[in-house]
Design a protein around this motif. Structure first.
Motif, PDB file in Angstrom:
ATOM      1  N   HIS A 121      10.791 -21.818  51.613  1.00  0.00           N
ATOM      2  CA  HIS A 121      11.758 -22.779  52.421  1.00  0.00           C
ATOM      3  C   HIS A 121      11.083 -24.357  52.206  1.00  0.00           C
ATOM      4  O   HIS A 121       9.915 -24.645  52.372  1.00  0.00           O
ATOM      5  N   LEU A 122      11.899 -25.172  51.738  1.00  0.00           N
ATOM      6  CA  LEU A 122      11.802 -26.685  51.420  1.00  0.00           C
ATOM      7  C   LEU A 122      11.193 -26.857  50.260  1.00  0.00           C
ATOM      8  O   LEU A 122      10.314 -27.790  50.168  1.00  0.00           O
ATOM      9  N   HIS A 123      10.777 -25.811  49.329  1.00  0.00           N
ATOM     10  CA  HIS A 123       9.799 -25.767  48.430  1.00  0.00           C
ATOM     11  C   HIS A 123       9.999 -26.922  47.501  1.00  0.00           C
ATOM     12  O   HIS A 123       9.064 -27.606  47.047  1.00  0.00           O
ATOM     13  N   GLN A 124      11.365 -27.369  47.163  1.00  0.00           N
ATOM     14  CA  GLN A 124      11.444 -28.309  46.139  1.00  0.00           C
ATOM     15  C   GLN A 124      11.165 -29.775  46.809  1.00  0.00           C
ATOM     16  O   GLN A 124      10.437 -30.578  46.029  1.00  0.00           O
ATOM     17  N   PHE A 125      11.097 -29.859  48.212  1.00  0.00           N
ATOM     18  CA  PHE A 125      10.924 -31.107  48.934  1.00  0.00           C
ATOM     19  C   PHE A 125       9.340 -31.121  48.902  1.00  0.00           C
ATOM     20  O   PHE A 125       8.746 -32.179  48.666  1.00  0.00           O
ATOM     21  N   ARG A 126       8.851 -29.976  49.114  1.00  0.00           N
ATOM     22  CA  ARG A 126       7.170 -30.027  49.132  1.00  0.00           C
ATOM     23  C   ARG A 126       6.539 -30.069  47.963  1.00  0.00           C
ATOM     24  O   ARG A 126       5.248 -30.690  47.902  1.00  0.00           O
ATOM     25  N   THR A 127       7.201 -29.905  46.712  1.00  0.00           N
ATOM     26  CA  THR A 127       6.640 -30.340  45.474  1.00  0.00           C
ATOM     27  C   THR A 127       6.725 -31.753  45.187  1.00  0.00           C
ATOM     28  O   THR A 127       5.710 -32.235  44.373  1.00  0.00           O
ATOM     29  N   MET A 128       7.371 -32.450  45.994  1.00  0.00           N
ATOM     30  CA  MET A 128       7.522 -34.092  45.778  1.00  0.00           C
ATOM     31  C   MET A 128       6.216 -34.529  46.564  1.00  0.00           C
ATOM     32  O   MET A 128       5.661 -35.732  46.427  1.00  0.00           O
ATOM     33  N   LEU A 129       5.852 -33.717  47.596  1.00  0.00           N
ATOM     34  CA  LEU A 129       4.823 -34.237  48.522  1.00  0.00           C
ATOM     35  C   LEU A 129       3.420 -33.876  47.920  1.00  0.00           C
ATOM     36  O   LEU A 129       2.348 -34.317  48.327  1.00  0.00           O
ATOM     37  N   TYR A 130       3.127 -32.647  47.608  1.00  0.00           N
ATOM     38  CA  TYR A 130       2.068 -32.173  47.373  1.00  0.00           C
ATOM     39  C   TYR A 130       1.727 -31.534  45.666  1.00  0.00           C
ATOM     40  O   TYR A 130       2.759 -31.200  45.068  1.00  0.00           O
ATOM     41  N   ASP A 131       0.856 -31.856  45.185  1.00  0.00           N
ATOM     42  CA  ASP A 131       0.453 -31.407  43.684  1.00  0.00           C
ATOM     43  C   ASP A 131       0.463 -30.001  43.711  1.00  0.00           C
ATOM     44  O   ASP A 131       1.254 -29.704  42.439  1.00  0.00           O
ATOM     45  N   THR A 132       0.301 -29.109  44.481  1.00  0.00           N
ATOM     46  CA  THR A 132       0.332 -27.688  44.451  1.00  0.00           C
ATOM     47  C   THR A 132       0.805 -26.892  45.450  1.00  0.00           C
ATOM     48  O   THR A 132       0.125 -26.605  46.582  1.00  0.00           O
ATOM     49  N   PRO A 133       2.236 -26.924  46.053  1.00  0.00           N
ATOM     50  CA  PRO A 133       2.503 -26.780  47.284  1.00  0.00           C
ATOM     51  C   PRO A 133       2.295 -25.038  47.207  1.00  0.00           C
ATOM     52  O   PRO A 133       2.685 -24.539  46.486  1.00  0.00           O
ATOM     53  N   GLN A 134       1.984 -24.727  48.641  1.00  0.00           N
ATOM     54  CA  GLN A 134       1.564 -23.290  48.978  1.00  0.00           C
ATOM     55  C   GLN A 134       2.944 -22.715  49.304  1.00  0.00           C
ATOM     56  O   GLN A 134       3.641 -23.363  50.219  1.00  0.00           O
ATOM     57  N   ALA A 135       3.160 -21.244  49.130  1.00  0.00           N
ATOM     58  CA  ALA A 135       4.190 -20.571  49.798  1.00  0.00           C
ATOM     59  C   ALA A 135       3.759 -20.743  51.287  1.00  0.00           C
ATOM     60  O   ALA A 135       2.796 -20.434  51.646  1.00  0.00           O
ATOM     61  N   LEU A 136       4.745 -20.729  52.075  1.00  0.00           N
ATOM     62  CA  LEU A 136       4.584 -20.567  53.798  1.00  0.00           C
ATOM     63  C   LEU A 136       4.554 -19.206  54.072  1.00  0.00           C
ATOM     64  O   LEU A 136       5.207 -18.203  53.383  1.00  0.00           O
ATOM     65  N   PRO A 137       3.768 -18.964  54.939  1.00  0.00           N
ATOM     66  CA  PRO A 137       3.427 -17.573  55.405  1.00  0.00           C
ATOM     67  C   PRO A 137       4.678 -17.192  56.124  1.00  0.00           C
ATOM     68  O   PRO A 137       5.346 -17.970  56.843  1.00  0.00           O
TER      69      PRO A 137
END
Length: 195
Positions: free
Chosen positions: A152-168
């Motif tokens: 969920h919102l992975h593309q947005f999280r890649t803009m905020l974090y260097d290595t976004p983690q999958a959500l539980p």
């Protein structure tokens, strides 16, 4: 997809596409399951055989409004009831959908309804206290719970974090979801969001 899951569970024929391009599957997962469930409150059961649908955590009423429109368009009259703790959201819901549903400021953890009065209870991206849902759903009725999936919102999280983690997955981490029966149907969907 929420409207179709409710319609399918209530044996409503599927004749129309989702209203307004409603694709509520953006990295979310949804499941429906049968339930049964003591409390006191409003009795909404005696309305001429019309289906009774509860949206717990309805926000501004978007999903309930689309679900009711979808059911009506497919020949199934339904009464919608929405509750949310956010007063402003309930005011918006009543303003937008008050002609087809009733809304109240209330908590999903203390639903102000009699036992076993709803044909379906839905919860979309909202807390899902299963014990309360089981209490208010009729025998043979069901619950639809939609929650964010791992991406969920992975593309947005890649803009905020260097290595976004999958959500539980919520069903694995949310104590309110414990005791949810195994889904009789589960749908997962994703789509890319261009930012």
């Amino acid at each position: 997809a929420v409207a179709e899951m409710i319609a399918a569970g209530l044996d409503v024929p599927q004749q129309l596409p989702r209203p307004f391009g409603d694709d509520d599957s953006s990295g979310c997962s949804g499941s429906s399951s049968s339930g049964s469930g003591s409390g006191s409150g409003n009795d909404v059961s005696g309305d001429g055989g019309r289906l009774q649908i509860l949206d717990a955590g309805c926000g501004e009423g978007y999903y309930l409004g689309h679900t009711l429109s979808h059911l009506e368009a497919n020949g199934a009259g339904a009464n919608g009831h929405g509750v949310d703790v956010a007063k402003l959201a309930v005011r918006l819901a009543a303003g937008r959908h008050g002609r087809i549903a009733s809304f109240a400021v209330a908590s999903s953890f203390r639903l102000p309804f009699e036992d076993h009065v709803f044909d379906a209870v839905m919860s979309v991206f909202a807390p899902s206290p299963v014990k309360q849902f089981r209490r208010v759903v009729r025998p043979g009725g069901f619950m639809v719970v939609a929650s964010p999936g791992a991406t969920h919102l992975h593309q947005f999280r890649t803009m905020l974090y260097d290595t976004p983690q999958a959500l539980p997955l919520r069903s694995e981490t949310d104590p309110d979801m414990q005791g949810l029966p195994s889904p009789t149907e589960e749908r997962r969907g994703t789509y890319d969001l261009q930012l």
